[in-house]
Structures are given as structure tokens and as C-alpha cells.
Design a protein around this motif. Sequence first.
Motif, PDB file in Angstrom:
ATOM      1  N   THR A  63       0.811  -1.225   0.000  1.00 28.64           N
ATOM      2  CA  THR A  63       0.000   0.000   0.000  1.00 28.64           C
ATOM      3  C   THR A  63       0.842   1.272   0.000  1.00 28.64           C
ATOM      4  OG1 THR A  63      -0.193  -0.104   2.427  1.00 28.64           O
ATOM      5  CG2 THR A  63      -1.953  -1.119   1.115  1.00 28.64           C
ATOM      6  N   GLN A  64       2.081   1.200   0.462  1.00 28.71           N
ATOM      7  CA  GLN A  64       2.946   2.381   0.493  1.00 28.71           C
ATOM      8  C   GLN A  64       3.776   2.538  -0.776  1.00 28.71           C
ATOM      9  OE1 GLN A  64       2.666   4.667   2.953  1.00 28.71           O
ATOM     10  NE2 GLN A  64       1.024   3.289   3.606  1.00 28.71           N
ATOM     11  N   ALA A  65       3.701   1.568  -1.677  1.00 22.29           N
ATOM     12  CA  ALA A  65       4.562   1.581  -2.860  1.00 22.29           C
ATOM     13  C   ALA A  65       4.354   2.797  -3.760  1.00 22.29           C
ATOM     14  CB  ALA A  65       4.379   0.287  -3.654  1.00 22.29           C
ATOM     15  N   PRO A  66       3.115   3.209  -4.049  1.00 21.71           N
ATOM     16  CA  PRO A  66       2.960   4.385  -4.926  1.00 21.71           C
ATOM     17  C   PRO A  66       3.673   5.623  -4.388  1.00 21.71           C
ATOM     18  CG  PRO A  66       0.897   3.192  -4.791  1.00 21.71           C
ATOM     19  CD  PRO A  66       1.810   2.568  -3.768  1.00 21.71           C
ATOM     20  N   GLU A  67       3.602   5.846  -3.069  1.00 20.52           N
ATOM     21  CA  GLU A  67       4.313   6.990  -2.495  1.00 20.52           C
ATOM     22  C   GLU A  67       5.822   6.825  -2.658  1.00 20.52           C
ATOM     23  OE1 GLU A  67       1.638   5.720  -1.078  1.00 20.52           O
ATOM     24  OE2 GLU A  67       0.320   7.464  -0.878  1.00 20.52           O
ATOM     25  N   GLN A  68       6.311   5.599  -2.547  1.00 23.38           N
ATOM     26  CA  GLN A  68       7.745   5.363  -2.707  1.00 23.38           C
ATOM     27  C   GLN A  68       8.187   5.601  -4.153  1.00 23.38           C
ATOM     28  OE1 GLN A  68       8.921   1.550  -0.955  1.00 23.38           O
ATOM     29  NE2 GLN A  68       7.339   1.794   0.597  1.00 23.38           N
ATOM     30  N   VAL A  69       7.330   5.229  -5.103  1.00 22.34           N
ATOM     31  CA  VAL A  69       7.655   5.491  -6.505  1.00 22.34           C
ATOM     32  C   VAL A  69       7.695   7.001  -6.755  1.00 22.34           C
ATOM     33  CG1 VAL A  69       6.890   5.224  -8.894  1.00 22.34           C
ATOM     34  CG2 VAL A  69       6.666   3.310  -7.293  1.00 22.34           C
ATOM     35  N   LEU A  70       6.727   7.721  -6.226  1.00 16.34           N
ATOM     36  CA  LEU A  70       6.711   9.179  -6.385  1.00 16.34           C
ATOM     37  C   LEU A  70       7.952   9.800  -5.742  1.00 16.34           C
ATOM     38  CD1 LEU A  70       5.230  11.786  -7.238  1.00 16.34           C
ATOM     39  CD2 LEU A  70       4.147  11.755  -4.976  1.00 16.34           C
ATOM     40  N   LYS A  71       8.293   9.353  -4.552  1.00 17.32           N
ATOM     41  CA  LYS A  71       9.470   9.895  -3.858  1.00 17.32           C
ATOM     42  C   LYS A  71      10.741   9.617  -4.655  1.00 17.32           C
ATOM     43  CE  LYS A  71      11.642  10.053   0.714  1.00 17.32           C
ATOM     44  NZ  LYS A  71      13.040   9.928   0.252  1.00 17.32           N
ATOM     45  N   TRP A  72      10.846   8.420  -5.215  1.00 18.22           N
ATOM     46  CA  TRP A  72      11.992   8.075  -6.066  1.00 18.22           C
ATOM     47  C   TRP A  72      12.121   9.065  -7.215  1.00 18.22           C
ATOM     48  CZ3 TRP A  72      11.413   4.912 -10.879  1.00 18.22           C
ATOM     49  CH2 TRP A  72      12.643   4.539 -11.424  1.00 18.22           C
ATOM     50  N   CYS A  73      10.998   9.421  -7.818  1.00 14.00           N
ATOM     51  CA  CYS A  73      11.035  10.361  -8.949  1.00 14.00           C
ATOM     52  C   CYS A  73      11.363  11.780  -8.503  1.00 14.00           C
ATOM     53  CB  CYS A  73       9.690  10.342  -9.678  1.00 14.00           C
ATOM     54  SG  CYS A  73       9.365   8.812 -10.577  1.00 14.00           S
ATOM     55  N   THR A  74      10.727  12.229  -7.424  1.00 16.05           N
ATOM     56  CA  THR A  74      10.956  13.614  -6.984  1.00 16.05           C
ATOM     57  C   THR A  74      12.358  13.784  -6.403  1.00 16.05           C
ATOM     58  OG1 THR A  74       9.863  13.107  -4.871  1.00 16.05           O
ATOM     59  CG2 THR A  74       8.524  14.098  -6.612  1.00 16.05           C
ATOM     60  N   ASP A  75      12.836  12.792  -5.648  1.00 16.04           N
ATOM     61  CA  ASP A  75      14.179  12.890  -5.061  1.00 16.04           C
ATOM     62  C   ASP A  75      15.259  12.955  -6.138  1.00 16.04           C
ATOM     63  OD1 ASP A  75      13.089  12.805  -2.560  1.00 16.04           O
ATOM     64  OD2 ASP A  75      13.774  10.777  -2.062  1.00 16.04           O
ATOM     65  N   ASN A  76      14.995  12.313  -7.278  1.00 18.99           N
ATOM     66  CA  ASN A  76      15.976  12.280  -8.366  1.00 18.99           C
ATOM     67  C   ASN A  76      15.661  13.272  -9.486  1.00 18.99           C
ATOM     68  OD1 ASN A  76      17.929   9.861  -7.840  1.00 18.99           O
ATOM     69  ND2 ASN A  76      15.886   9.077  -7.329  1.00 18.99           N
ATOM     70  N   SER A  77      14.640  14.103  -9.255  1.00 17.83           N
ATOM     71  CA  SER A  77      14.241  15.134 -10.233  1.00 17.83           C
ATOM     72  C   SER A  77      13.929  14.545 -11.602  1.00 17.83           C
ATOM     73  CB  SER A  77      15.350  16.200 -10.357  1.00 17.83           C
ATOM     74  OG  SER A  77      15.566  16.837  -9.118  1.00 17.83           O
ATOM     75  N   TYR A  78      13.265  13.393 -11.604  1.00 12.63           N
ATOM     76  CA  TYR A  78      12.824  12.804 -12.863  1.00 12.63           C
ATOM     77  C   TYR A  78      11.544  13.501 -13.310  1.00 12.63           C
ATOM     78  CZ  TYR A  78      15.843   8.847 -11.501  1.00 12.63           C
ATOM     79  OH  TYR A  78      16.897   8.060 -11.112  1.00 12.63           O
ATOM     80  N   GLN A  79      11.603  14.167 -14.437  1.00 12.07           N
ATOM     81  CA  GLN A  79      10.425  14.811 -15.004  1.00 12.07           C
ATOM     82  C   GLN A  79       9.666  13.782 -15.840  1.00 12.07           C
ATOM     83  OE1 GLN A  79       9.458  18.103 -14.424  1.00 12.07           O
ATOM     84  NE2 GLN A  79      11.082  17.972 -12.880  1.00 12.07           N
ATOM     85  N   VAL A  80       8.442  13.474 -15.456  1.00 10.26           N
ATOM     86  CA  VAL A  80       7.665  12.421 -16.106  1.00 10.26           C
ATOM     87  C   VAL A  80       6.581  13.023 -16.993  1.00 10.26           C
ATOM     88  CG1 VAL A  80       6.165  10.418 -15.727  1.00 10.26           C
ATOM     89  CG2 VAL A  80       8.093  10.848 -14.177  1.00 10.26           C
ATOM     90  N   SER A  81       6.557  12.603 -18.248  1.00  7.92           N
ATOM     91  CA  SER A  81       5.513  13.072 -19.162  1.00  7.92           C
ATOM     92  C   SER A  81       4.622  11.936 -19.666  1.00  7.92           C
ATOM     93  CB  SER A  81       6.119  13.797 -20.370  1.00  7.92           C
ATOM     94  OG  SER A  81       6.934  12.918 -21.124  1.00  7.92           O
ATOM     95  N   VAL A  82       5.023  10.688 -19.401  1.00 10.03           N
ATOM     96  CA  VAL A  82       4.211   9.527 -19.771  1.00 10.03           C
ATOM     97  C   VAL A  82       4.141   8.595 -18.580  1.00 10.03           C
ATOM     98  CG1 VAL A  82       3.950   7.534 -21.288  1.00 10.03           C
ATOM     99  CG2 VAL A  82       4.881   9.667 -22.206  1.00 10.03           C
ATOM    100  N   LEU A  83       2.917   8.271 -18.150  1.00 10.91           N
ATOM    101  CA  LEU A  83       2.707   7.296 -17.083  1.00 10.91           C
ATOM    102  C   LEU A  83       1.942   6.116 -17.659  1.00 10.91           C
ATOM    103  CD1 LEU A  83       2.669   6.344 -14.108  1.00 10.91           C
ATOM    104  CD2 LEU A  83       0.539   7.642 -13.826  1.00 10.91           C
ATOM    105  N   VAL A  84       2.554   4.948 -17.627  1.00 13.69           N
ATOM    106  CA  VAL A  84       1.915   3.726 -18.111  1.00 13.69           C
ATOM    107  C   VAL A  84       1.623   2.829 -16.920  1.00 13.69           C
ATOM    108  CG1 VAL A  84       2.092   1.706 -19.584  1.00 13.69           C
ATOM    109  CG2 VAL A  84       3.121   3.877 -20.321  1.00 13.69           C
TER     110      VAL A  84
END
Length: 268
Positions: free
Chosen positions: A73-94
Motif C-alpha cells: 500500500t505504500q509503494a505508490p508513495e515510494q515510486v513518487l518519492k523516487w522520482c521527486t528525489d531524483n528530479s525525474y520529469q515524467v511526461s508519460v505514465l503507463v
Amino acid sequence: MDSILGGYNMNTYALITGASKGIGRALALQLAKKGYPVLLVARSKDELQALATEIITTYQVQARWLAIDLSDTQAPEQVLKWCTDNSYQVSVLVNNAGYGLWGSFEKVDIDGQLNMITLNINALVKLTHRFIPLLKQQSQAYILNVGSTAAYQAVPTLAVYSATKAFVLSFTRALRYELRDSVISVSCLSPGPTDTGFAHRAGLDAMADLAAKFNMQPEEVAIIGLKGMFRKKAEIVPGFLNKISVIGARHLPKALIEKIGGDLYKSK
């Protein structure tokens, strides 16, 4: 959990869940072929690392991976944190991660069925909700939710699975309307039988020979799916026979469709 590979600094990433195999893997490869750096999310560290290396070697784009179980249940927040912590700009979500279980509802392990709901629905909804603000930062963004032709009818012995995919389709269409004036285009890809190992995990080994006669290849599904996504189509059903089955499900009596499904997927 994370491996940074490749030497290209492109502006935005495509994030694919369930990326280690099947349709998710094919979607990741096709997006990389189009020049997208990719963020690969799935449970298998070894398979993700091998795919990332293949993408970098073949397409010369960045490929980064995160090994995580999205049914947590906490995985989506961890995925978001992984992206924000690494400044990954996402334009496509599959949102591709998911699985099915076959058998009479009362006989199939209830914990497995509830876990399937968590992955197929809850994780998809939570990831989408968390990533919409990031996607809106782009000039153009896309969400591709992977459903199934099972979304278009109730399927006895795949009762919970088909219900989760019906949710994905309905959710996608509603969200698409809500975001119609934004930079985000929302689409649902609904494959039919595909050579992904789905039948084996679902417990449908007895139907493997029959399924093989109608299976599409993951690469073909991925190409059609991304073409539809970039064209901003609401619903994408790859394959002529799958389109016919969807039309039939919409226009034939529900009781008849359910009987056909029940006879095809006989309960154990």
C-alpha cells in the motif's frame, strides 16, 4: 533498488509499471525506441536491470529502474518519492502492472483475489493521483492504463479479474473527461489474449494450446497501444478479433456473453 544507467540527459521520462516482462516490457522498449528515457518499475530486480542494460545498449537512452511490489500500500508513495528525489520529469505514465486469477470465486484463495484488487485497482488509482501534479508540469503528457478485453463483459471464473479491468476502463474514461482541458491525455489499452505468460500465472495452463491460436505478440500490442495513446484515443483495442469481441459484448445479450465466457473458461 535504483540503478542509474546511460549517458543521455533528456527532459522527460516515461514511467512504466510491470515493466519487467510481457506487455510492460514491450511498451518500455517501444518508448525507448521513440527516444524516451524510461523509468522501469516492477518486482524483479534482475529482470529490470537486464532490461535497462538492453535499452541503453540498443537505443542509447537513459533507463533507470526501481524494484518494488506495487501491491504494497505504500509503494505508490515510494515510486513518487523516487522520482521527486531524483528530479525525474515524467511526461508519460503507463499503469501496466496487474495479474489475473482463474477459478470459481468461492474456491480461489481470497487473499490472492484481494491482492489482485490492490494491484489492479488501488495501486493504479493511487499512482495516477500522485503523478497528475507532475504530469501537469509538462507541455504535453499522457496516461496509459492497461485494461483488457475482459473489461467489456463479466467473465465467470475470472470474476474478480474482469471486474478490476471494468473498473480500469470506467475510471480511465471518467478521468479523461475530467482532464479534457489539461495537458494530460488519458487512454485505456485493452488487449485480448497475448503471449505474456498471463494464462500460466492465472492458472489457465489447460487452455494454453487454445490461447496460442489467438495470442497476439506483446510487441504488436505495444506498438498499437502507443500509437493510439499518442493519437489521444480514449479506448485502444488491438487486433481485429478483439475488436469484434468487444462489439459483441456491447450489443449481444449479457446472459449470452456470460454463458459463452463460462463455457470457454470452465471452472475447476
